[in-house]
Design an enzyme around this catalytic site. Structure first.
Site, PDB file in Angstrom:
ATOM      1  N   PRO A  30       0.828  -1.218   0.000  1.00  0.00           N
ATOM      2  CA  PRO A  30       0.000   0.000   0.000  1.00  0.00           C
ATOM      3  C   PRO A  30       0.855   1.259   0.000  1.00  0.00           C
ATOM      4  CG  PRO A  30      -0.089  -1.100   2.133  1.00  0.00           C
ATOM      5  CD  PRO A  30       0.670  -2.000   1.215  1.00  0.00           C
ATOM      6  N   GLU A  31       0.470   2.209  -0.840  1.00  0.00           N
ATOM      7  CA  GLU A  31       1.132   3.504  -0.837  1.00  0.00           C
ATOM      8  C   GLU A  31       0.163   4.538  -0.254  1.00  0.00           C
ATOM      9  OE1 GLU A  31       3.760   4.901  -3.642  1.00  0.00           O
ATOM     10  OE2 GLU A  31       4.292   2.965  -4.499  1.00  0.00           O
ATOM     11  N   HIS A  71      -4.485 -15.224   9.865  1.00  0.00           N
ATOM     12  CA  HIS A  71      -3.658 -14.022   9.895  1.00  0.00           C
ATOM     13  C   HIS A  71      -4.425 -12.794  10.372  1.00  0.00           C
ATOM     14  CE1 HIS A  71      -0.581 -16.375   7.983  1.00  0.00           C
ATOM     15  NE2 HIS A  71      -1.380 -16.670   6.977  1.00  0.00           N
ATOM     16  N   ARG A  80       2.264 -11.494   6.165  1.00  0.00           N
ATOM     17  CA  ARG A  80       3.736 -11.448   6.244  1.00  0.00           C
ATOM     18  C   ARG A  80       4.225 -10.727   7.490  1.00  0.00           C
ATOM     19  NH1 ARG A  80       5.778  -9.587   0.454  1.00  0.00           N
ATOM     20  NH2 ARG A  80       7.779 -10.031   1.417  1.00  0.00           N
ATOM     21  N   ARG A 137      21.956  17.098  -1.733  1.00  0.00           N
ATOM     22  CA  ARG A 137      21.824  15.638  -1.889  1.00  0.00           C
ATOM     23  C   ARG A 137      22.358  15.198  -3.254  1.00  0.00           C
ATOM     24  NH1 ARG A 137      18.017  12.519   1.353  1.00  0.00           N
ATOM     25  NH2 ARG A 137      17.334  13.811   3.090  1.00  0.00           N
TER      26      ARG A 137
END
Ligand code: ZN
Length: 278
Positions: free
Chosen positions: A2-3, A95, A114, A157
């Site tokens: 998921p973003e 789960h 997971r 950077r």
């Protein structure tokens, strides 16, 4: 994985179903996810009323009526399913690590095969100092993010801009997919040195980041009725990417003659157009 738009859509779905409700009962089926969950999680949630559900970076924040905040991260495979009142509960799964029963009969399951997800507790008045949130950069959709601030975060950077965008200290919640999509929209090469993204380029990139995120959130909200799929799963939806996952397909800006390329940066796939991204 998921973003930010998925997490935002999950948070909005939770807000609709949880805010104003009291948590009657909590099942905690194991002590840990990626890290230990608070040992007193059950005691601190049961009986509390939910005041709001919101998002910070990729964390879902659940504000409780005693000033506590639940922080939940979906990790790689975390999912939340919801069974509204009057609907048969979703079939239990091995789960399902945390299950909440609300006072109107709603049942929520935090499922994470997971176990890269996290659940922790914080205080609202010291939330920004919580170890999981301290040092995270500005919200890309919030008032503290624009071209000049992005340029300031990138100053000095020497990493490629693609890698810099994935650094949560630069901007919160950007993952691999939206970094690719935003760089394509802003016509910036993923290999460009981060420190060279200044001035008009930084303005373009900040606007592109907001644009791709806002469009994804809008698509998620409209493709999922009430933010819930028929399976009861919150917040996951199909996207139509412009470059991500489209290696070899025509660039949608340049047309048929130019193909989207893939390269690997910091172990992650980057998709881009070598002609229109400089
Ligand atoms: Zn192109």
């Amino acid at each position: 994985m998921p973003e930010l738009p998925e997490v935002e859509t999950v948070a909005r779905g939770l807000d609709r179903h949880m805010t104003g409700r009291r948590i009657l009962r909590v099942e905690k089926n194991r002590p840990d996810l990626r890290t230990m969950m608070p040992a007193d999680l059950v005691a601190r949630l049961e009986g509390r009323r939910v005041e709001a559900v919101r998002r910070r970076a990729k964390y879902i924040l659940v504000d409780l009526d005693d000033g506590a905040v639940v922080l939940a991260h979906l990790g790689m495979s975390g999912r939340i399913t919801i069974a509204p009142p009057g609907q048969a509960p979703n079939r239990p799964d091995p789960h399902d690590h945390v299950v909440l029963h609300l006072d109107d009969g709603t049942v929520l399951r935090f499922n994470d095969a997971r176990r890269f997800g996290r659940i922790d507790l914080a205080r609202r008045d010291t939330l920004d100092a919580h170890p999981l949130l301290a040092g995270i950069g500005p919200e890309p959709l919030g008032p503290d993010f624009d071209g000049p601030r992005l340029a300031a975060a990138l100053a000095g950077r020497r990493s490629p801009i693609k890698a810099a965008l994935l650094d949560q200290r630069v901007v919160a919640g950007i993952g691999n997919i939206y970094a690719c999509e935003a760089l394509h929209l802003a016509r910036l090469s993923p290999q460009r040195l981060a420190m060279t993204v200044t001035g008009a380029r930084a303005d373009r990139l900040a606007a592109a980041i907001r644009d791709v995120l806002q469009r994804a959130i809008a698509a998620g909200g409209s493709s999922i009725r009430d933010y819930v799929q028929t399976s009861g799963e919150l917040g996951y939806f199909q996207h139509d990417w412009t470059v991500y996952g489209r290696e070899g397909e025509p660039c949608r800006r340049c047309g048929d003659a130019v193909a989207v390329r893939r390269l690997v940066q910091s172990g992650r796939s980057t998709f881009y157009c070598a002609r229109c991204q400089r």
